[in-house]
Motif scaffolding. Sequence first.
Motif, short mmCIF file in Angstrom:
data_model
loop_
_atom_site.label_atom_id
_atom_site.label_comp_id
_atom_site.label_asym_id
_atom_site.label_seq_id
_atom_site.Cartn_x
_atom_site.Cartn_y
_atom_site.Cartn_z
N HIS A 173 0.82 -1.21 0.00
CA HIS A 173 0.00 0.00 0.00
C HIS A 173 0.87 1.27 0.00
O HIS A 173 0.70 2.15 -0.86
CB HIS A 173 -0.91 -0.03 1.24
CG HIS A 173 -1.87 1.12 1.32
ND1 HIS A 173 -3.21 0.98 1.07
CD2 HIS A 173 -1.69 2.43 1.61
CE1 HIS A 173 -3.80 2.16 1.20
NE2 HIS A 173 -2.91 3.05 1.54
N HIS A 177 1.81 4.21 -3.02
CA HIS A 177 1.76 5.67 -2.86
C HIS A 177 3.07 6.30 -3.33
O HIS A 177 3.07 7.35 -3.96
CB HIS A 177 1.52 6.06 -1.41
CG HIS A 177 0.10 5.93 -0.94
ND1 HIS A 177 -0.99 6.24 -1.72
CD2 HIS A 177 -0.41 5.52 0.26
CE1 HIS A 177 -2.10 6.04 -1.02
NE2 HIS A 177 -1.78 5.60 0.18
N TYR A 226 -11.87 1.77 2.46
CA TYR A 226 -10.90 2.85 2.56
C TYR A 226 -10.50 3.36 1.18
O TYR A 226 -10.15 4.53 1.00
CB TYR A 226 -9.69 2.35 3.34
CG TYR A 226 -8.67 3.40 3.67
CD1 TYR A 226 -9.04 4.54 4.37
CD2 TYR A 226 -7.34 3.26 3.29
CE1 TYR A 226 -8.12 5.52 4.67
CE2 TYR A 226 -6.41 4.23 3.59
CZ TYR A 226 -6.80 5.35 4.28
OH TYR A 226 -5.89 6.32 4.58
N GLU A 233 -5.96 6.70 -2.58
CA GLU A 233 -6.19 5.52 -1.73
C GLU A 233 -6.76 4.38 -2.56
O GLU A 233 -6.47 3.21 -2.31
CB GLU A 233 -7.12 5.86 -0.55
CG GLU A 233 -6.53 6.83 0.45
CD GLU A 233 -5.16 6.42 0.97
OE1 GLU A 233 -4.81 5.22 0.93
OE2 GLU A 233 -4.40 7.31 1.39
#
Length: 271
Positions: A173, A177, A226, A233
């Motif tokens: 994750h 990003h 989320y 996201e």
Amino acid sequence: MSLLILSGAALLLVLWLLGQPRLAEWRRERLRRKPFPRPWRQILLRRVPVYRHLPADLQLRLKRQIQVFLAEKPFVGCAGLTVTDEMRVTVAALACLLILHRGGEAFPNLRQILLYPGAFFVDRPHLGAAGVQQENRRLLSGESWARGQVILSWQDTLAGAADPGDGHNVVLHEFAHQLDQETGPANGAPWLPRSARPRWAQVLGAEFDALRQRVELGLPSLLADYGASDPAEFFAVATEVFFEQPQPLALEHPALYAELSAFYQVDPLSW
Ligand SMILES: [Zn+2]
């Protein structure tokens, strides 16, 4: 005479600047060819179950990327944590899954990885209603900064690596990003060839809208709620599911799977 010396110095500087990227790439190529340390391989087998499932050529690519990553990216232990090889290799392996087919520097904007023993508190200053600066304290398992830092909880890193099929992995994750932040603030649009951008925007935009609607209606989704927070996201959450739950993703969201497969240049369905 002094003009001659100045010109010579300027020429040397230009040659040095031009030679730097080649020198760095030459150094990386040497690192990639070095034998992978046996204790590191033991760590991969013990802590990163997805490694066993990779085809042999991708296992080799992963090990080469890990060597470069660990030589270039320093780790900093926080809150009293002593960073061990076990931690460095585990984080590097998961991060490098995202860049198996990339050459050059691994995550060029990344300067360091901060590792906490467990979830960590961050204070987010924001302006309150009366214009007063307030701190918004949140407990996080990971964070990625555009300024070149990834912050991770070791406990959550371990938990994410241990179950490679649950669709949750904080390292995947946060490093998604980082890829996103290579082109500016995270917005769900990492660097892509110009020709691929319209389809990426169309597919991910439509999937993001669909997830938002499902969340608003309270319907269950393969992608975590989320991901409906914002497009950045969404991309990070979709990356976790792409690597950890490729079958249901390809079945339920074939266009999204195809875009992520083209971006990461891998097909986890075949692992
Ligand atoms: Zn995130």
